[in-house]
Design an enzyme around this catalytic site. Structure first.
Site, PDB file in Angstrom:
ATOM      1  CG  LEU A  40       4.030   2.211 -20.196  1.00 56.41           C
ATOM      2  CD1 LEU A  40       2.712   2.617 -20.916  1.00 56.41           C
ATOM      3  CD2 LEU A  40       5.389   2.944 -20.378  1.00 56.41           C
ATOM      4  N   GLY A  41       4.697   2.611 -15.652  1.00 57.54           N
ATOM      5  CA  GLY A  41       4.180   2.884 -14.207  1.00 57.54           C
ATOM      6  C   GLY A  41       5.281   2.945 -13.388  1.00 57.54           C
ATOM      7  N   GLY A 181      16.155  -1.450   8.833  1.00 61.36           N
ATOM      8  CA  GLY A 181      15.663   0.113   8.760  1.00 61.36           C
ATOM      9  C   GLY A 181      14.261  -0.193   9.091  1.00 61.36           C
ATOM     10  CB  ILE A 185      10.424   0.145   2.750  1.00 58.18           C
ATOM     11  CG1 ILE A 185      10.043   0.954   1.582  1.00 58.18           C
ATOM     12  CG2 ILE A 185      10.465  -1.436   2.134  1.00 58.18           C
ATOM     13  CD1 ILE A 185      10.942   0.885   0.081  1.00 58.18           C
ATOM     14  N   GLY A 273      16.543   2.809   2.884  1.00 62.96           N
ATOM     15  CA  GLY A 273      16.498   3.959   2.056  1.00 62.96           C
ATOM     16  C   GLY A 273      16.565   3.794   0.610  1.00 62.96           C
ATOM     17  CG  ASP A 314      11.456   8.688  -5.942  1.00 61.39           C
ATOM     18  OD1 ASP A 314      10.702   9.452  -5.420  1.00 61.39           O
ATOM     19  OD2 ASP A 314      11.149   7.483  -5.662  1.00 61.39           O
ATOM     20  CB  ALA A 322       3.462   7.836  -6.032  1.00 57.32           C
ATOM     21  CG  HIS A 450     -21.829  11.764  14.988  1.00 53.88           C
ATOM     22  ND1 HIS A 450     -20.802  11.743  15.911  1.00 53.88           N
ATOM     23  CD2 HIS A 450     -22.847  11.324  15.597  1.00 53.88           C
ATOM     24  CE1 HIS A 450     -21.162  10.889  16.752  1.00 53.88           C
ATOM     25  NE2 HIS A 450     -22.273  10.516  16.728  1.00 53.88           N
TER      26      HIS A 450
END
Ligand code: FAD
Ligand code: NAD
Length: 471
Positions: A40-41, A181, A185, A273, A314, A322, A450
């Site tokens: 899964l995932g 590209g 990625i 892409g 997607d 995600a 800070h």
């Protein structure tokens, strides 16, 4: 009323699908999730976010040890060597634990995991291999796959021309990696292999890296990656790659056309892409069409044009991220259960997990100007360099800046862009502020601990009114 096996059946168990399944079950709906992969995932956990971040983290540590960074803190090291098999094993361990975690969550929430490839028989019937199941609602969460480059055939097994999945699994450090590209990625995985010892050349069709990011960020990215030793060939297109005896010869020419030249490499990463996964889903059986980009269009509630069929992640328009898929997963389940799901698509942060990290949320300066009809007086921009941030100074991290773009009249924050070692964490504050409709003054008058990198956001917000303290 028709009787169905499930109230909700989700196709795909990526961040969109598995989150939708869990939330649907939490809302009392009888839920199943079909997944073609062994685990899964989805892309994210198996071959995307998680393995890439495990290698980015490991390679960053290696780079720090060999490139002299440790020495700047007075840490002396002996000879540092790379055990690539061990680095790959810790990556796999993270993947295995997290994908196993989803299986655990499915059990805990009583989500049925159906194994195999799903396709529509009709809008309420799905065939999974030999099995047929029915559902009142079907959610398409099939994600995306690598966009192929014509004439450049990927063979992840051979390991010479690879896509992101192959580049995550290399068993040797390439001598020369050419990345086709210069997007997310290409820069993340290019960074991994550069840190581990490869010479990296990035060939990008456009005149800048990182499409979609703010113009200042894109310019700075080119400077930073060049300084790190990456060779950038912008405004260049690859027209052919030939492989002989494990070596690739790339033919390239200027994007606008012109004289061709060749480049030799022992590894080529194709990262131009990703495209939505709809092949083999049987959309024609339910009469659901895709748009010109191959995406499934939905309304704001993620309903498709077909009654009872929904889509998220997607496979629908929007950034392929995600967390966007996850938010849509929660929302679609809530809509299906009769509640109101909420996703603010105008405030989805994006992060490139290189060193430093590049992050942004909301409008770029270019988009804000365009929205204002080109009226420069309609927006105000405040910028603060990380060089002047005390924590970045103590950490020897001089590169980067924070940029806040605000509406000149209302002071409402329209966008925030950030280059810093921890930009990915810093951008969460900006997203929250924007979600609450904050003005730059709201951020400027919020106490920031800070010394933290986050103080640079406060200073950039002060700079919108022209009054940063430390600059
Ligand atoms: P996916 O995660 O693609 O899942 C879809 C699932 O559906 C897949 O498991 C697939 O097997 C299954 N499926 C498809 N068709 C069928 C079918 N017919 N029957 C059964 N199952 C089917 N995003 C980030 O936000 N942060 C990152 O750091 C990040 N890093 C990335 C790194 C890489 C190398 C890549 C490739 C992507 C990365 N992404 C990242 C993008 C992120 O992985 C995707 O945006 C996210 O996975 C999309 O989720 P999804 O649920 O829509 O689809
Ligand atoms: P991308 O869209 O980010 O970058 C692709 C780049 O390839 C663009 O700069 C494009 O101009 C260039 N290109 C296209 N055709 C080309 C050609 N023929 N020659 C040379 N350059 C060419 O795509 P990607 O890097 O493949 O990533 C795919 C998706 O995965 C992205 O949408 C991204 O959101 C997602 N992703 C996200 C993360 C993250 O959130 N950190 C990490 C990895 C992937």
């Amino acid at each position: 009323m028709a009787d169905y096996d499930y109230d909700v059946l989700i196709i795909g168990s990526g961040p969109g699908g598995y989150v939708a399944a869990i939330r649907a079950a939490q809302l009392g709906l009888k839920t199943a999730c079909v997944e073609a992969r062994e685990t899964l995932g989805g892309t994210c956990l198996n071959v995307g976010c998680i393995p890439s971040k495990a290698l980015l983290h490991g390679s960053e540590k290696f780079d720090e040890a060999v490139n002299g960074t440790f020495a700047t803190y007075g840490i002396k090291t002996g000879p540092v060597t790379l055990d690539l098999a061990a680095m790959q094993a810790q990556k796999l361990d993270a993947v295995t634990q997290l994908t196993g975690g989803i299986a655990f969550l499915f059990k805990k929430n009583k989500v049925t995991w159906l194994k195999g490839h799903a396709s529509f028989v009709d809008a309420h019937t799905i065939s999974i291999e030999e099995q047929k199941v029915t559902a009142r609602n079907v959610v398409i969460a099939t994600g995306s796959s690598v966009t192929p480059l014509p004439g450049v055939p990927v063979d992840n097994e051979a390991g010479v021309i690879v896509d992101s999945t192959g580049a995550l699994a290399l068993t040797r450090v390439p001598k020369h990696l050419v990345v086709i590209g210069g997007g997310v990625i290409g820069l993340e995985l290019g960074s991994v292999w550069r840190r581990l010892g490869a010479k990296v050349t990035v060939v990008e069709f456009l005149d800048q890296l990182l499409p979609g990011m703010d113009g200042d960020v894109r310019k700075e990215a080119a400077k930073i990656f060049k300084k790190q030793g990456m060779e950038l060939r912008l405004s260049t297109k690859v027209t052919d790659v030939a492989v002989t005896d494990g070596m690739a010869t790339l033919t390239m020419e200027p994007a606008a056309g012109g004289t061709a030249e060749t480049l030799e490499a022992d590894c080529v990463l194709v990262s131009i892409g990703r495209r939505p996964n709809t092949d083999g889903l049987g959309l024609e059986k339910i009469g659901l069409e895709v748009n010109k980009r191959g995406q499934i269009e939905t309304g704001h509630d993620f309903r498709t044009a077909i009654d009872g069929v929904w889509a998220i992640g997607d496979v629908i328009p929007g950034p392929m991220l995600a967390h966007k898929a996850e938010d849509e997963g929660v929302a679609v389940a809530e809509f299906i259960a009769g509640h109101t799901g909420i996703v603010d698509h105008a405030v989805i942060p994006g992060v490139v997990y290189t060193f430093p990290e590049f992050a942004g949320v909301g409008l770029t300066e270019e988009a804000a100007l365009e929205a204002a009809g080109g009226d420069k007086a309609a927006i105000k921009v405040g910028k603060f360099p990380m060089l002047a941030n005390s924590r970045a100074k103590t950490n020897h991290e001089p590169d980067g800046f924070v940029k806040v773009i605000a509406d000149a009249k209302t002071d409402r924050v329209l966008g925030v862009w950030c280059i810093a070692s921890v930009a990915g964490s810093m951008i969460a504050e900006a997203a929250l502020a924007m979600e609450f409709g904050a003005t730059s003054e709201d951020i400027a008058y919020t106490s920031h601990a800070h010394p933290t990198h986050a103080e640079a956001l406060k200073e950039a917000a002060m700079a919108v009114m022209g009054k940063p303290i430390h600059m």
